[in-house]
Design an enzyme around this catalytic site. Structure first.
Site, PDB file in Angstrom:
ATOM      1  N   ARG A  89       3.775  -4.009  74.469  1.00 51.35           N
ATOM      2  CA  ARG A  89       4.832  -3.374  75.484  1.00 51.35           C
ATOM      3  C   ARG A  89       5.924  -3.718  74.860  1.00 51.35           C
ATOM      4  O   ARG A  89       6.404  -4.057  74.090  1.00 51.35           O
ATOM      5  CB  ARG A  89       4.518  -4.992  76.687  1.00 51.35           C
ATOM      6  CG  ARG A  89       3.104  -4.187  77.358  1.00 51.35           C
ATOM      7  CD  ARG A  89       2.897  -5.395  78.442  1.00 51.35           C
ATOM      8  NE  ARG A  89       3.372  -6.846  77.745  1.00 51.35           N
ATOM      9  CZ  ARG A  89       3.971  -7.416  79.126  1.00 51.35           C
ATOM     10  NH1 ARG A  89       4.865  -7.075  80.038  1.00 51.35           N
ATOM     11  NH2 ARG A  89       4.486  -8.414  78.648  1.00 51.35           N
ATOM     12  N   TYR A  99      13.508 -10.052  82.921  1.00 50.82           N
ATOM     13  CA  TYR A  99      12.115 -10.268  81.644  1.00 50.82           C
ATOM     14  C   TYR A  99      13.070 -11.351  80.553  1.00 50.82           C
ATOM     15  O   TYR A  99      12.180 -12.934  80.539  1.00 50.82           O
ATOM     16  CB  TYR A  99      11.990  -9.292  81.520  1.00 50.82           C
ATOM     17  CG  TYR A  99      10.652  -9.450  80.133  1.00 50.82           C
ATOM     18  CD1 TYR A  99       9.484 -10.042  80.280  1.00 50.82           C
ATOM     19  CD2 TYR A  99      11.027  -9.193  78.900  1.00 50.82           C
ATOM     20  CE1 TYR A  99       8.483 -10.411  79.266  1.00 50.82           C
ATOM     21  CE2 TYR A  99      10.359  -9.879  77.469  1.00 50.82           C
ATOM     22  CZ  TYR A  99       9.094 -10.383  78.245  1.00 50.82           C
ATOM     23  OH  TYR A  99       8.049 -10.303  77.313  1.00 50.82           O
ATOM     24  N   PHE A 110      21.705 -26.978  65.520  1.00 47.41           N
ATOM     25  CA  PHE A 110      20.285 -26.213  66.064  1.00 47.41           C
ATOM     26  C   PHE A 110      21.140 -25.421  66.906  1.00 47.41           C
ATOM     27  O   PHE A 110      20.121 -24.286  67.115  1.00 47.41           O
ATOM     28  CB  PHE A 110      20.044 -27.219  66.770  1.00 47.41           C
ATOM     29  CG  PHE A 110      19.346 -26.971  67.489  1.00 47.41           C
ATOM     30  CD1 PHE A 110      17.586 -26.784  66.984  1.00 47.41           C
ATOM     31  CD2 PHE A 110      18.578 -27.427  68.914  1.00 47.41           C
ATOM     32  CE1 PHE A 110      16.308 -26.402  67.387  1.00 47.41           C
ATOM     33  CE2 PHE A 110      17.861 -26.785  69.708  1.00 47.41           C
ATOM     34  CZ  PHE A 110      16.547 -26.116  69.275  1.00 47.41           C
ATOM     35  N   ARG A 153      16.426  -5.386  67.203  1.00 53.16           N
ATOM     36  CA  ARG A 153      16.116  -5.611  65.653  1.00 53.16           C
ATOM     37  C   ARG A 153      14.490  -4.993  66.338  1.00 53.16           C
ATOM     38  O   ARG A 153      14.464  -4.248  64.582  1.00 53.16           O
ATOM     39  CB  ARG A 153      16.656  -6.551  65.408  1.00 53.16           C
ATOM     40  CG  ARG A 153      16.480  -6.781  63.846  1.00 53.16           C
ATOM     41  CD  ARG A 153      15.962  -8.351  63.658  1.00 53.16           C
ATOM     42  NE  ARG A 153      14.515  -9.462  64.330  1.00 53.16           N
ATOM     43  CZ  ARG A 153      14.459 -10.580  64.510  1.00 53.16           C
ATOM     44  NH1 ARG A 153      14.821 -11.217  64.057  1.00 53.16           N
ATOM     45  NH2 ARG A 153      13.348 -10.430  65.229  1.00 53.16           N
TER      46      ARG A 153
HETATM   47  C1  IN0 Z   1      14.108 -20.990  70.889  1.00 52.58           C
HETATM   48  C2  IN0 Z   1      15.423 -20.819  69.937  1.00 52.58           C
HETATM   49  C3  IN0 Z   1      16.955 -21.595  70.199  1.00 52.58           C
HETATM   50  C4  IN0 Z   1      17.589 -21.977  70.031  1.00 52.58           C
HETATM   51  C5  IN0 Z   1      19.064 -22.829  69.718  1.00 52.58           C
HETATM   52  C6  IN0 Z   1      19.430 -22.769  71.279  1.00 52.58           C
HETATM   53  C7  IN0 Z   1      19.118 -22.342  72.097  1.00 52.58           C
HETATM   54  C8  IN0 Z   1      19.265 -22.142  73.125  1.00 52.58           C
HETATM   55  C9  IN0 Z   1      19.026 -21.156  74.376  1.00 52.58           C
HETATM   56  C10 IN0 Z   1      17.571 -20.502  73.872  1.00 52.58           C
HETATM   57  C11 IN0 Z   1      17.352 -20.568  72.766  1.00 52.58           C
HETATM   58  C12 IN0 Z   1      17.852 -20.950  71.803  1.00 52.58           C
HETATM   59  O1  IN0 Z   1      16.229 -20.306  69.156  1.00 52.58           O
HETATM   60  C13 IN0 Z   1      14.792 -19.147  68.174  1.00 52.58           C
HETATM   61  C14 IN0 Z   1      14.836 -19.316  66.780  1.00 52.58           C
HETATM   62  C15 IN0 Z   1      14.182 -18.645  65.525  1.00 52.58           C
HETATM   63  O2  IN0 Z   1      12.451 -19.236  66.210  1.00 52.58           O
HETATM   64  N1  IN0 Z   1      14.364 -17.988  64.337  1.00 52.58           N
HETATM   65  C16 IN0 Z   1      13.553 -17.047  63.674  1.00 52.58           C
HETATM   66  C17 IN0 Z   1      13.963 -16.447  63.012  1.00 52.58           C
HETATM   67  C18 IN0 Z   1      13.839 -14.801  63.820  1.00 52.58           C
HETATM   68  O3  IN0 Z   1      14.395 -14.016  63.727  1.00 52.58           O
HETATM   69  O4  IN0 Z   1      12.705 -15.224  65.236  1.00 52.58           O
HETATM   70  C19 IN0 Z   1      12.909 -18.422  62.669  1.00 52.58           C
HETATM   71  O5  IN0 Z   1      12.168 -18.162  62.002  1.00 52.58           O
HETATM   72  O6  IN0 Z   1      13.441 -19.352  62.205  1.00 52.58           O
HETATM   73  C20 IN0 Z   1      14.277 -18.333  68.792  1.00 52.58           C
HETATM   74  O7  IN0 Z   1      14.359 -17.122  68.437  1.00 52.58           O
HETATM   75  N2  IN0 Z   1      13.564 -18.585  70.167  1.00 52.58           N
HETATM   76  C21 IN0 Z   1      13.515 -19.737  70.713  1.00 52.58           C
HETATM   77  C22 IN0 Z   1      12.294 -20.158  70.346  1.00 52.58           C
HETATM   78  C23 IN0 Z   1      12.172 -21.706  71.503  1.00 52.58           C
HETATM   79  C24 IN0 Z   1      12.942 -22.482  70.581  1.00 52.58           C
HETATM   80 CL1  IN0 Z   1      13.088 -24.175  71.415  1.00 52.58          CL
HETATM   81  C25 IN0 Z   1      14.639 -22.490  70.887  1.00 52.58           C
HETATM   82  C26 IN0 Z   1      13.007 -17.904  70.219  1.00 52.58           C
HETATM   83  C27 IN0 Z   1      13.235 -17.082  72.223  1.00 52.58           C
HETATM   84  C28 IN0 Z   1      12.852 -16.339  72.548  1.00 52.58           C
HETATM   85  C29 IN0 Z   1      15.103 -16.420  71.674  1.00 52.58           C
HETATM   86  C30 IN0 Z   1      14.318 -18.384  73.214  1.00 52.58           C
END
Ligand code: IN0
Length: 413
Positions: free
Chosen positions: A225, A168, A285, A212
């Site tokens: 879910r 998942y 990043f 968390r």
């Molecule tokens: C992310 C990821 C992310 C960033 C950088 C490199 C990555 C490499 C692999 C996979 C994910 C990567 O980062 C964000 C961070 C984020 O959104 N932080 C929130 C705070 C929070 O607590 O949620 C904020 O408001 O700043 C992330 O969590 N995800 C994400 C989504 C899309 C992209 Cl393009 C990059 C979500 C997830 C589900 C962990 C992949």
């Protein structure tokens, strides 16, 4: 009031916090004039706060691609999360989402608050998507297709085993890692890395979020879910929600520690992935969310508060991470420091104590083997102590000056 108390307790948070505030104001001023790009960037700021700032520092083409990728994924997530959509309507939308991004006319109303706006005005996202280079479009389409199919598979499937949990997380986060690596490669600045490393980057972040957000998710109405695998929680309680009841506190903390230990498994891959990055903006990043994740796990480990309220890194510490993460030395120091915070919390009576300790020691060894740890003392912790004591001294000096000024003016009256 809460933030004022936090700044008084950690006065050295003030400078990074002000810097972050100013950067955020600056980024909001730089919203592009074209209506579709203006919509995308202001939406990005609304849904991701600090993360939007780090995206902002990427080069223009890659920044636009990552912004659209992020919003497409958020939209897919909104469909997946909306429990009011019947399964027979939801599944075809998830499966066909990768085609909807090419269609300026397509939209589907669902979600709440800013996510409802994103869904209602999705034509702005598809308009912007159609302006991206072909390499970026292909990468976003491919990942959206695979993620939509994976989400559809899990709509009717519970997360039972640890393998289900990894599968998942691969669909919703590992694939994000694979997609980002493809975007970095398409930008011409990075080499292509093995999929397993990109997957670990996503899994480490997603597993931290799942741990968390236990209480927020379990209390959600309508019922949300849950993604804690039965294979782990069933060792401690009969029902997942039993973890939040006070009488199960000991079992709840043991289960939490089991989950944290499972997440720590991905750290070495993440360190490998980050050490291969060349571009400074791409590096930041990627590294900032990873440091936030290890910091959050250190905070959550053995902490009953995860089942009572919100456990999050304070805003000032987030600001410090954003301010101070520039190279691999910072990353090794941060991972070393945060695992050092976790290590003394391991209770020898915890059923997974040995396993947790060996994971923590493996992480610390990877950081030590980099050979950079001796050059600088510490990332967050020691500097926190050093700055805090300096700031306290400065605070008392200022107080003394004000006091002597007030007494001298009173005397002259
Ligand atoms: C992310 C990821 C992310 C960033 C950088 C490199 C990555 C490499 C692999 C996979 C994910 C990567 O980062 C964000 C961070 C984020 O959104 N932080 C929130 C705070 C929070 O607590 O949620 C904020 O408001 O700043 C992330 O969590 N995800 C994400 C989504 C899309 C992209 Cl393009 C990059 C979500 C997830 C589900 C962990 C992949």
């Amino acid at each position: 009031m809460g933030s004022l108390a936090a700044v008084l307790r950690h006065p050295d948070d003030l400078y990074p916090l002000l810097k972050l505030k100013m950067a955020s104001r600056q980024a909001e001023k730089q919203i592009p004039p074209e209506p579709h790009w203006a919509f995308c960037y202001s939406m990005l700021h609304k849904v991701s706060r600090s993360f939007a700032l780090v995206i902002q520092q990427l080069g223009t083409d890659l920044r636009n691609a990552v912004c659209i990728f992020y919003l497409v994924l958020r939209a897919l997530d909104t469909v997946e999360d909306d429990t009011s959509i019947p399964t027979d309507v939801k599944v075809p939308i998830l499966i066909a989402f990768h085609r909807h991004v090419y269609d300026r006319e397509w939209h589907f109303s669902c979600g709440t608050k800013e996510y409802k706006v994103l869904m209602d005005q999705f034509h702005h996202v598809s308009t912007a998507f159609l302006e991206l280079g072909k390499g970026y479009q292909d990468a976003i389409e491919d990942i959206t297709k695979r993620m939509g199919a994976g989400m559809a598979k899990f709509i009717c499937k519970e997360v039972e085993s640890i393998d289900d949990y990894d599968e998942y997380c691969y669909y919703v986060a590992g694939l994000v890692g694979l997609g980002l690596s493809k975007l970095f490669y398409a930008s011409g600045t990075e080499d292509l890395v093995p999929d397993s490393l990109s997957n670990s980057m996503g899994l480490f972040l997603q597993k931290t979020n799942i741990i968390r957000d236990y209480l927020e998710d379990i209390n959600e109405i309508p019922k949300c879910r849950m993604f804690w695998p039965r294979e782990i929680w069933s060792k401690y309680v009969n029902k997942l929600e039993d973890l939040k009841y006070e009488e199960n506190s000991d079992k709840a903390v043991q289960c939490l520690n089991d989950m944290v230990t499972n997440a720590l498994m991905h750290v070495e891959d993440c360190l490998k992935y980050m050490s291969a990055l060349r571009d400074h903006a791409i590096f930041r990043f990627c590294a900032i969310p990873q440091i936030m994740a290890i910091g959050t796990l250190a905070l959550c480990y053995n902490n009953i508060e995860v089942f009572r309220g919100v456990v999050k890194m304070r805003r000032g510490l987030t600001a410090k991470v954003i301010d101070r993460t520039n190279n691999m030395t910072d990353v090794y120091l941060a991972f070393y420091d945060f695992s050092n915070i976790l290590k003394p919390k391991i209770n020898k009576n915890d059923p997974n104590a040995t396993k947790t300790l060996s994971r923590v020691e493996a992480i610390q060894k990877a950081c030590m083997d980099s050979g950079v740890l001796n050059k600088r003392k510490s990332y967050i912790i020691q500097s926190e102590l050093r700055y805090s004591s300096t700031m306290i001294v400065i605070f008392f000096i200022i107080l003394a000056i004000i006091f002597s000024y007030l007494s001298s003016t009173r005397a002259s009256k």
